[in-house]
Motif scaffolding. Structure first.
Motif, mmCIF file in Angstrom:
data_model
loop_
_atom_site.group_PDB
_atom_site.id
_atom_site.type_symbol
_atom_site.label_atom_id
_atom_site.label_comp_id
_atom_site.label_asym_id
_atom_site.label_seq_id
_atom_site.Cartn_x
_atom_site.Cartn_y
_atom_site.Cartn_z
ATOM 1 N N ALA A 44 -105.838 -63.664 1.282
ATOM 2 C CA ALA A 44 -105.867 -62.196 1.354
ATOM 3 C C ALA A 44 -106.553 -61.760 2.646
ATOM 4 O O ALA A 44 -106.112 -60.815 3.303
ATOM 5 C CB ALA A 44 -106.580 -61.613 0.137
ATOM 6 N N TRP A 71 -105.967 -58.289 -5.140
ATOM 7 C CA TRP A 71 -106.820 -58.431 -3.965
ATOM 8 C C TRP A 71 -106.776 -57.178 -3.091
ATOM 9 O O TRP A 71 -107.239 -57.214 -1.942
ATOM 10 C CB TRP A 71 -106.424 -59.661 -3.156
ATOM 11 C CG TRP A 71 -106.733 -60.926 -3.883
ATOM 12 C CD1 TRP A 71 -105.863 -61.725 -4.563
ATOM 13 C CD2 TRP A 71 -108.015 -61.538 -4.028
ATOM 14 N NE1 TRP A 71 -106.522 -62.782 -5.129
ATOM 15 C CE2 TRP A 71 -107.849 -62.699 -4.808
ATOM 16 C CE3 TRP A 71 -109.285 -61.197 -3.583
ATOM 17 C CZ2 TRP A 71 -108.927 -63.532 -5.144
ATOM 18 C CZ3 TRP A 71 -110.347 -62.035 -3.925
ATOM 19 C CH2 TRP A 71 -110.151 -63.184 -4.692
ATOM 20 N N GLU A 126 -107.342 -68.143 -2.631
ATOM 21 C CA GLU A 126 -106.641 -66.864 -2.789
ATOM 22 C C GLU A 126 -107.324 -65.780 -1.947
ATOM 23 O O GLU A 126 -106.663 -64.989 -1.289
ATOM 24 C CB GLU A 126 -106.616 -66.441 -4.265
ATOM 25 C CG GLU A 126 -105.765 -67.310 -5.150
ATOM 26 C CD GLU A 126 -104.289 -67.066 -4.979
ATOM 27 O OE1 GLU A 126 -103.895 -65.894 -4.816
ATOM 28 O OE2 GLU A 126 -103.534 -68.056 -4.993
ATOM 29 N N ARG A 127 -108.651 -65.755 -1.965
ATOM 30 C CA ARG A 127 -109.389 -64.763 -1.179
ATOM 31 C C ARG A 127 -109.151 -64.970 0.310
ATOM 32 O O ARG A 127 -108.913 -64.023 1.052
ATOM 33 C CB ARG A 127 -110.883 -64.840 -1.495
ATOM 34 C CG ARG A 127 -111.707 -63.706 -0.892
ATOM 35 C CD ARG A 127 -112.575 -64.075 0.262
ATOM 36 N NE ARG A 127 -113.396 -65.249 0.027
ATOM 37 C CZ ARG A 127 -113.794 -66.036 1.021
ATOM 38 N NH1 ARG A 127 -113.482 -65.787 2.261
ATOM 39 N NH2 ARG A 127 -114.545 -67.091 0.779
ATOM 40 N N LEU A 154 -113.510 -58.228 -0.007
ATOM 41 C CA LEU A 154 -112.779 -59.321 -0.662
ATOM 42 C C LEU A 154 -113.736 -60.351 -1.255
ATOM 43 O O LEU A 154 -113.503 -60.872 -2.347
ATOM 44 C CB LEU A 154 -111.817 -59.991 0.325
ATOM 45 C CG LEU A 154 -110.581 -59.174 0.689
ATOM 46 C CD1 LEU A 154 -109.844 -59.808 1.869
ATOM 47 C CD2 LEU A 154 -109.645 -59.022 -0.503
ATOM 48 N N TYR A 203 -114.532 -62.000 -9.834
ATOM 49 C CA TYR A 203 -113.609 -62.918 -10.505
ATOM 50 C C TYR A 203 -114.309 -64.233 -10.855
ATOM 51 O O TYR A 203 -114.086 -64.812 -11.919
ATOM 52 C CB TYR A 203 -112.385 -63.195 -9.642
ATOM 53 C CG TYR A 203 -111.423 -62.040 -9.511
ATOM 54 C CD1 TYR A 203 -111.144 -61.185 -10.575
ATOM 55 C CD2 TYR A 203 -110.761 -61.812 -8.308
ATOM 56 C CE1 TYR A 203 -110.246 -60.134 -10.450
ATOM 57 C CE2 TYR A 203 -109.850 -60.763 -8.174
ATOM 58 C CZ TYR A 203 -109.600 -59.935 -9.248
ATOM 59 O OH TYR A 203 -108.703 -58.900 -9.116
ATOM 60 N N ARG A 210 -115.018 -58.952 -4.408
ATOM 61 C CA ARG A 210 -113.984 -59.077 -5.439
ATOM 62 C C ARG A 210 -113.951 -60.520 -5.956
ATOM 63 O O ARG A 210 -113.862 -60.761 -7.154
ATOM 64 C CB ARG A 210 -112.636 -58.658 -4.854
ATOM 65 C CG ARG A 210 -111.414 -58.824 -5.720
ATOM 66 C CD ARG A 210 -111.232 -57.774 -6.805
ATOM 67 N NE ARG A 210 -111.393 -56.410 -6.395
ATOM 68 C CZ ARG A 210 -110.415 -55.567 -6.083
ATOM 69 N NH1 ARG A 210 -109.171 -55.957 -6.112
ATOM 70 N NH2 ARG A 210 -110.682 -54.310 -5.778
ATOM 71 N N GLU A 211 -114.045 -61.486 -5.027
ATOM 72 C CA GLU A 211 -114.075 -62.896 -5.416
ATOM 73 C C GLU A 211 -115.266 -63.172 -6.331
ATOM 74 O O GLU A 211 -115.141 -63.887 -7.327
ATOM 75 C CB GLU A 211 -114.148 -63.781 -4.171
ATOM 76 C CG GLU A 211 -114.242 -65.264 -4.487
ATOM 77 C CD GLU A 211 -114.515 -66.129 -3.262
ATOM 78 O OE1 GLU A 211 -114.447 -67.358 -3.405
ATOM 79 O OE2 GLU A 211 -114.794 -65.590 -2.169
#
Length: 127
Positions: free
Chosen positions: A31, A125, A27-28, A101, A108, A104-105
Motif C-alpha cells: 500500500a 488500506w 500488505e502495508r 498506514l 490490524y 492502520r497496520e
C-alpha cells in the motif's frame, strides 16, 4: 508416551499469528509503494523512491537550489523547472501517508493478536 511430532495448539496458533503479522506487513508495504499523486505528478512511496526524494531535497537545500531544471516523476514523466517546494511537499505527503498506514497496520496487528482477525486478505488500506 510422548509424540515428538505433536505440536501443541498454542504453538500452532502462535505460528499462525506470526505468519499473519508478516503478511500484514507485506500488505502495508504494498500500500505504501502505491504512493501519492500531487497536482498530476506521481510520487512512489517505495523505500528507494523515498530515499531518492530525500536525497534530492537535501542536495537542493545544501546547494541553494529552489528549482530542478528537469524532474523525473515516478511514472517516468519529465517536468521542466520543477520547484523544490513541490518535491518537499511530495515527500511530506508520502511520509504522512506512511505514518497513517503504519497506524492502520498496528490496529490490524492488535486484532490478529487478540484473535479477532484470522486473515489479512481484502483489508482496507485507504488512509
Amino acid at each position: 508416551m510422548s509424540h515428538s511430532w505433536f505440536i501443541p495448539k498454542e504453538e500452532t496458533e502462535r505460528q499462525h499469528k506470526a505468519s499473519l503479522l508478516l503478511e500484514l506487513e507485506s500488505e502495508r508495504k504494498a500500500a505504501e509503494a502505491q504512493g501519492v499523486e500531487i497536482e498530476g505528478v506521481p510520487y512512489s512511496g517505495d523505500p528507494a523512491n523515498r530515499a531518492a526524494l530525500l536525497e534530492s531535497v537535501q542536495f537542493a537545500r545544501e546547494a541553494g537550489i529552489e528549482t530542478f531544471a528537469k524532474w523525473k516523476d515516478s511514472s517516468g514523466g519529465f517536468h521542466a523547472d520543477y520547484p523544490l517546494s513541490c518535491v518537499e511537499n511530495g515527500l511530506r505527503v508520502i511520509g504522512d501517508r506512511r505514518g497513517k498506514l503504519i497506524a492502520r497496520e498496528a490496529g490490524y496487528a492488535a486484532q490478529i493478536e487478540s484473535g479477532e482477525l484470522a486473515n489479512v486478505e481484502g483489508l482496507d488500506w485507504s488512509v
